[in-house]
Design an enzyme around this catalytic site. Structure first.
Site, PDB file in Angstrom:
ATOM      1  N   HIS A   1      41.240  34.919  31.771  1.00 50.47           N
ATOM      2  CA  HIS A   1      40.269  35.865  32.331  1.00 50.47           C
ATOM      3  C   HIS A   1      39.353  35.234  33.382  1.00 50.47           C
ATOM      4  O   HIS A   1      38.866  35.936  34.271  1.00 50.47           O
ATOM      5  CB  HIS A   1      39.443  36.489  31.200  1.00 50.47           C
ATOM      6  CG  HIS A   1      40.228  37.449  30.363  1.00 50.47           C
ATOM      7  ND1 HIS A   1      40.497  38.738  30.758  1.00 50.47           N
ATOM      8  CD2 HIS A   1      40.831  37.296  29.158  1.00 50.47           C
ATOM      9  CE1 HIS A   1      41.208  39.355  29.839  1.00 50.47           C
ATOM     10  NE2 HIS A   1      41.437  38.501  28.859  1.00 50.47           N
TER      11      HIS A   1
ATOM     12  N   ASP B   1      44.798  49.489  43.608  1.00 45.33           N
ATOM     13  CA  ASP B   1      44.904  48.951  42.256  1.00 45.33           C
ATOM     14  C   ASP B   1      45.727  47.667  42.327  1.00 45.33           C
ATOM     15  O   ASP B   1      46.781  47.629  42.978  1.00 45.33           O
ATOM     16  CB  ASP B   1      45.576  49.984  41.345  1.00 45.33           C
ATOM     17  CG  ASP B   1      45.664  49.515  39.909  1.00 45.33           C
ATOM     18  OD1 ASP B   1      44.673  49.661  39.185  1.00 45.33           O
ATOM     19  OD2 ASP B   1      46.731  49.006  39.518  1.00 45.33           O
ATOM     20  N   ILE B   2      45.250  46.598  41.687  1.00 45.81           N
ATOM     21  CA  ILE B   2      45.991  45.334  41.694  1.00 45.81           C
ATOM     22  C   ILE B   2      47.251  45.488  40.847  1.00 45.81           C
ATOM     23  O   ILE B   2      47.178  45.909  39.691  1.00 45.81           O
ATOM     24  CB  ILE B   2      45.127  44.183  41.172  1.00 45.81           C
ATOM     25  CG1 ILE B   2      43.874  44.025  42.037  1.00 45.81           C
ATOM     26  CG2 ILE B   2      45.917  42.879  41.149  1.00 45.81           C
ATOM     27  CD1 ILE B   2      42.909  42.970  41.539  1.00 45.81           C
TER      28      ILE B   2
ATOM     29  N   TYR C   1      28.579  52.103  58.245  1.00 49.32           N
ATOM     30  CA  TYR C   1      28.488  53.215  57.298  1.00 49.32           C
ATOM     31  C   TYR C   1      29.740  53.379  56.444  1.00 49.32           C
ATOM     32  O   TYR C   1      29.817  54.299  55.626  1.00 49.32           O
ATOM     33  CB  TYR C   1      28.161  54.530  58.024  1.00 49.32           C
ATOM     34  CG  TYR C   1      29.049  54.865  59.197  1.00 49.32           C
ATOM     35  CD1 TYR C   1      30.287  55.480  59.024  1.00 49.32           C
ATOM     36  CD2 TYR C   1      28.637  54.576  60.495  1.00 49.32           C
ATOM     37  CE1 TYR C   1      31.090  55.790  60.099  1.00 49.32           C
ATOM     38  CE2 TYR C   1      29.434  54.882  61.580  1.00 49.32           C
ATOM     39  CZ  TYR C   1      30.650  55.494  61.381  1.00 49.32           C
ATOM     40  OH  TYR C   1      31.452  55.801  62.458  1.00 49.32           O
TER      41      TYR C   1
ATOM     42  N   GLU D   1      40.328  46.974  37.727  1.00 48.40           N
ATOM     43  CA  GLU D   1      40.987  46.281  38.838  1.00 48.40           C
ATOM     44  C   GLU D   1      41.270  47.235  39.990  1.00 48.40           C
ATOM     45  O   GLU D   1      42.162  47.007  40.802  1.00 48.40           O
ATOM     46  CB  GLU D   1      42.286  45.617  38.373  1.00 48.40           C
ATOM     47  CG  GLU D   1      43.376  46.560  37.931  1.00 48.40           C
ATOM     48  CD  GLU D   1      43.364  46.849  36.438  1.00 48.40           C
ATOM     49  OE1 GLU D   1      44.393  47.298  35.929  1.00 48.40           O
ATOM     50  OE2 GLU D   1      42.339  46.631  35.773  1.00 48.40           O
TER      51      GLU D   1
END
Length: 317
Positions: free
Chosen positions: A195, A182-183, A217, A226
């Site tokens: 944005h 997660d940023i 794979y 995000e």
């Protein structure tokens, strides 16, 4: 280095053709017919054909019906019953012209029949037609399963790939790992830079994560707004930690400015989880544990990853 819109899949130079026949002379004839255009592989039994399909993922299978042990019908049924192999088109090769046999083959999922003795012109035309149809089908599936902003696999593709990888690892008693990231402070990034810049940031982070995996794979997908996720079949926790380390190093090199973040740069937090799946279990628990590890990383100060290696018994709860 693969680009994100390949979502972990590396293309091979030529289409892969698997010829399954217990008579070497028939394999030799087809090899001579297609060896210049395709990578031609062979199997001389039904069981060997299934093993080759799992390891090679051919673009088309030319399958003899009458073979000792597992016959062509049984091989086709096994392919269509396996989610990872069911999209591989099968053309039956047969010395019979019985309509009932053809109906049975088509009902099992075959796309066409080629009759012996093999006519080179007809065989080439039918093989090329099915390969063209498969390329078109693959392209349509890819377009429908790619995140439009980042070029990574989208959530739908991720869910399909995760389940397939989970079932394969459960069958083979192999580990599977996921890395969820997660940023950090992304809302503040959008508020500060707008944005349009936020979208550019998402694309750069996606590129870094896609470049942190190496195997064809492995899958990298956009998990949420995000959030991103890497699905790593046949990977122990140490290998997943290495992927996370590679990702953090690449992101640091990108040096994306984020003045509202503690470091002054864009950073991420990540959760890593690993388990050897049990048969008849589902991957939801693995994802929940990875989310828990992500929460720990964030609560510990962000810009880091936290790892949890699960005992297999936990996935049956």
């Amino acid at each position: 280095m693969p680009q994100p819109n390949e979502w972990g899949k590396l293309p091979h130079a030529k289409p892969r053709l698997l010829v399954v026949d217990d008579q070497p002379i028939n394999i030799r004839l087809i090899h001579e017919l297609f060896s210049q255009e395709f990578d031609v592989f062979m199997a001389t039994s039904g069981q060997q054909a299934l093993e080759k399909c799992k390891s090679l993922m051919p673009d088309l299978v030319l399958l003899d019906i009458v073979m000792p042990g597992m016959d062509g019908y049984q091989v086709c049924a096994a392919l269509k019953a396996d989610p990872a192999l069911s999209d591989i088109p099968v053309i039956f090769i047969t010395g019979n012209s019985n309509e009932e046999d053809e109906v049975k083959g088509l009902e099992l999922g075959a796309v066409d029949f080629i009759h012996k003795p093999i006519n080179p012109v007809i065989t080439r035309a039918r093989v090329n037609t099915q390969l063209k149809l498969k390329r078109q089908s693959d392209l349509l599936r890819q377009v429908a399963l790619i995140d439009g902003l980042t070029g990574l696999a989208n959530r739908r593709r991720y869910e399909q790939e995760l389940l397939t990888a989970w079932l394969q690892c459960a069958r083979d008693n192999q580990p599977i790992s996921v890395v969820i990231c997660d940023i950090d402070n992304f809302k503040l990034y959008n508020d500060t830079y707008g944005h349009v810049a936020g979208d550019a940031c998402l694309r750069e982070v996606a590129q870094c994560m896609a470049n942190s995996v190496q195997r064809p794979y492995d899958l990298v997908a956009r998990y949420g707004g995000e959030e991103f996720i890497a699905v790593l079949p046949r990977t122990w926790n140490e290998g997943a930690q290495q992927v996370a380390t590679n990702f953090f190093a690449m992101l640091q090199l990108s040096a994306l400015k984020h003045e509202k973040n503690v470091t002054g740069l864009v950073t991420v937090s990540a959760g890593v989880a690993t388990v050897v799946p049990l048969p008849n279990s589902s991957p939801e628990k693995l994802i929940a544990i990875a989310d828990e590890a992500l929460y720990v990383a964030k609560k510990s100060g962000r810009n880091r990853f936290h790892c949890i290696a699960m005992d297999s018994s936990h996935v049956s709860e």
